[in-house]
Design a protein around this motif. Structure first.
Motif, PDB file in Angstrom:
ATOM      1  N   PRO A 153       0.667  -1.235  -0.079  1.00 16.94           N
ATOM      2  CA  PRO A 153       0.319   0.545   0.026  1.00 16.94           C
ATOM      3  C   PRO A 153       1.214   1.457   0.386  1.00 16.94           C
ATOM      4  CG  PRO A 153      -0.852  -0.932   2.455  1.00 16.94           C
ATOM      5  CD  PRO A 153       0.412  -1.954   1.278  1.00 16.94           C
ATOM      6  N   GLN A 154       0.240   2.397  -0.496  1.00 21.67           N
ATOM      7  CA  GLN A 154       1.120   3.796  -0.586  1.00 21.67           C
ATOM      8  C   GLN A 154       1.857   3.836   0.996  1.00 21.67           C
ATOM      9  OE1 GLN A 154       1.485   4.570  -3.522  1.00 21.67           O
ATOM     10  NE2 GLN A 154       2.375   6.323  -3.017  1.00 21.67           N
ATOM     11  N   THR A 155       0.834   3.656   1.977  1.00 17.43           N
ATOM     12  CA  THR A 155       1.363   3.654   2.847  1.00 17.43           C
ATOM     13  C   THR A 155       3.122   3.478   3.375  1.00 17.43           C
ATOM     14  OG1 THR A 155       0.126   2.194   4.311  1.00 17.43           O
ATOM     15  CG2 THR A 155      -0.555   4.848   4.414  1.00 17.43           C
ATOM     16  N   GLU A 156       3.210   2.470   2.996  1.00 16.58           N
ATOM     17  CA  GLU A 156       4.385   1.652   3.069  1.00 16.58           C
ATOM     18  C   GLU A 156       5.320   2.068   1.898  1.00 16.58           C
ATOM     19  OE1 GLU A 156       3.870  -2.517   4.228  1.00 16.58           O
ATOM     20  OE2 GLU A 156       1.781  -2.095   4.719  1.00 16.58           O
ATOM     21  N   ALA A 157       4.787   2.535   0.513  1.00 13.58           N
ATOM     22  CA  ALA A 157       6.235   2.455  -1.340  1.00 13.58           C
ATOM     23  C   ALA A 157       6.725   3.536  -0.219  1.00 13.58           C
ATOM     24  CB  ALA A 157       4.702   2.978  -1.417  1.00 13.58           C
ATOM     25  N   LEU A 158       7.913   3.701  -1.564  1.00 16.44           N
ATOM     26  CA  LEU A 158       8.974   4.702  -1.111  1.00 16.44           C
ATOM     27  C   LEU A 158       8.960   5.994  -2.368  1.00 16.44           C
ATOM     28  CD1 LEU A 158      11.718   4.930  -0.664  1.00 16.44           C
ATOM     29  CD2 LEU A 158      12.482   3.713  -2.257  1.00 16.44           C
ATOM     30  N   ASN A 159       8.270   6.339  -1.498  1.00 12.79           N
ATOM     31  CA  ASN A 159       8.088   8.229  -2.043  1.00 12.79           C
ATOM     32  C   ASN A 159       9.401   8.778  -2.598  1.00 12.79           C
ATOM     33  OD1 ASN A 159       5.030   7.184  -2.893  1.00 12.79           O
ATOM     34  ND2 ASN A 159       5.437   7.285  -0.764  1.00 12.79           N
ATOM     35  N   VAL A 160      10.291   9.296  -3.367  1.00 13.93           N
ATOM     36  CA  VAL A 160      11.488   9.731  -3.421  1.00 13.93           C
ATOM     37  C   VAL A 160      11.474  10.317  -4.963  1.00 13.93           C
ATOM     38  CG1 VAL A 160      12.318   8.725  -1.147  1.00 13.93           C
ATOM     39  CG2 VAL A 160      13.004   7.643  -3.958  1.00 13.93           C
ATOM     40  N   SER A 161      12.283  10.886  -5.060  1.00 12.99           N
ATOM     41  CA  SER A 161      12.409  11.480  -6.254  1.00 12.99           C
ATOM     42  C   SER A 161      13.735  10.412  -6.510  1.00 12.99           C
ATOM     43  CB  SER A 161      12.503  12.898  -6.197  1.00 12.99           C
ATOM     44  OG  SER A 161      13.980  13.544  -5.148  1.00 12.99           O
ATOM     45  N   SER A 162      14.004  11.254  -8.041  1.00 13.37           N
ATOM     46  CA  SER A 162      15.369  10.776  -8.021  1.00 13.37           C
ATOM     47  C   SER A 162      16.653  11.365  -8.298  1.00 13.37           C
ATOM     48  CB  SER A 162      15.269   9.869 -10.062  1.00 13.37           C
ATOM     49  OG  SER A 162      14.519  11.398 -11.347  1.00 13.37           O
ATOM     50  N   ASP A 163      16.447  12.608  -7.802  1.00 10.87           N
ATOM     51  CA  ASP A 163      17.734  12.752  -7.425  1.00 10.87           C
ATOM     52  C   ASP A 163      18.927  12.621  -6.737  1.00 10.87           C
ATOM     53  OD1 ASP A 163      15.407  14.392  -5.948  1.00 10.87           O
ATOM     54  OD2 ASP A 163      15.219  16.275  -6.672  1.00 10.87           O
TER      55      ASP A 163
END
Length: 274
Positions: A153-163
């Protein structure tokens, strides 16, 4: 779950061997001096990220693990079809066309019963997912994160940028997991300096900044490893790179050259691909 014997692997994507020196990468230079340095170690061939990721995941050459390029050519209803390993849709298409993704088991499969794999990646989705295409462990990537029961689920996902900021945020989360010893094998695959090097010349200020900040991430992980060792944990730490980089001064359009040589109809019909 806490385990006493751990393997911690950090891959600095695209880091050249000769980029490791005291001024730009002091932490890596210190590790080079104090640890086992594999001076004759070389990349897999072809030396591209998705091939090398599969090689790291399996311990086998491309001939055995069957992922021979960043793109893979497979037969689809009698025609050659070129699939990009870097995109998430590759994995279902590859299984559909040849029945499997890799020809041998991965580290995630081999360590499943001993604590498993947790992998954080900020290169292409395919470079991350090829570490565990059968979903035996956990793979975290900005394009989607997966565990043994499928997509997280989105709450456990990795939400980062590629920079570079995304690399740092991913490293901090990786360290949080590592402090709690959530897996037998913890793998951090930094997207830089590779991503920077695709856009900025080697030796440029941007490149040197990417080296410095990548080195800081390695240093932070190693500090965590050091603390775990002080607490009595048996930790194998490996820092490495999948390939290097070089400056490209020109490109050749192979399809255009083949068409000019009389192979245009073969390219158009799918009997020939590059």
């Amino acid at each position: 779950m806490s385990v006493d014997k751990l393997a911690v692997i950090v891959i600095t994507d695209g880091l050249r061997r000769d980029s490791i020196e005291a001024q730009s990468t002091p932490a890596l230079e210190a590790l080079r001096r104090e640890s086992v340095w594999l001076r004759r170690h070389r990349s897999a061939a072809p030396s591209v990220t998705r091939v090398c990721s599969a090689t790291i995941a399996t311990g086998c050459s491309p001939l055995r693990h069957e992922l021979a390029g960043n793109k893979l050519c497979l037969l689809d209803q009698g025609k050659l079809r070129l699939l990009d390993v870097g995109v998430p849709s590759f994995f279902s298409l590859c299984r559909e066309l040849r029945g499997h993704v890799l020809g041998v088991p991965t580290l995630a499969q081999r360590t499943e019963a001993a604590g498993g794999l947790r992998m954080y990646g900020n290169a292409s989705p395919g470079a991350a997912y090829v570490q565990d295409p059968t979903h035996r462990g956990h793979v975290f990537h900005r394009a989607g994160s997966f565990g043994p029961r499928g997509k997280l689920p989105q709450t456990e996902a990795l939400n980062v940028s590629s920079d570079l900021a995304g690399d740092r945020a991913m490293t901090e989360r990786f360290i949080d997991d590592l402090e709690n010893q959530l897996a037998a094998v913890s793998l951090l695959w930094l997207g830089h300096p590779d991503t920077t090097q695709h856009h900025c010349p080697l030796g440029s200020p941007e490149h040197l900044e990417a080296l410095r900040r990548t080195d800081e991430n390695v240093s932070a992980v190693y500090a965590c490893v050091d603390e775990l060792r002080r607490k009595g944990k048996d930790v194998l730490f490996i820092a490495g790179s999948d390939h290097g980089h070089e400056t490209v001064s020109g490109l050749v359009d192979i399809d255009k050259k083949l068409a000019e040589a009389g192979f245009g109809s073969e390219l158009a019909s799918g009997r020939l691909v590059t």
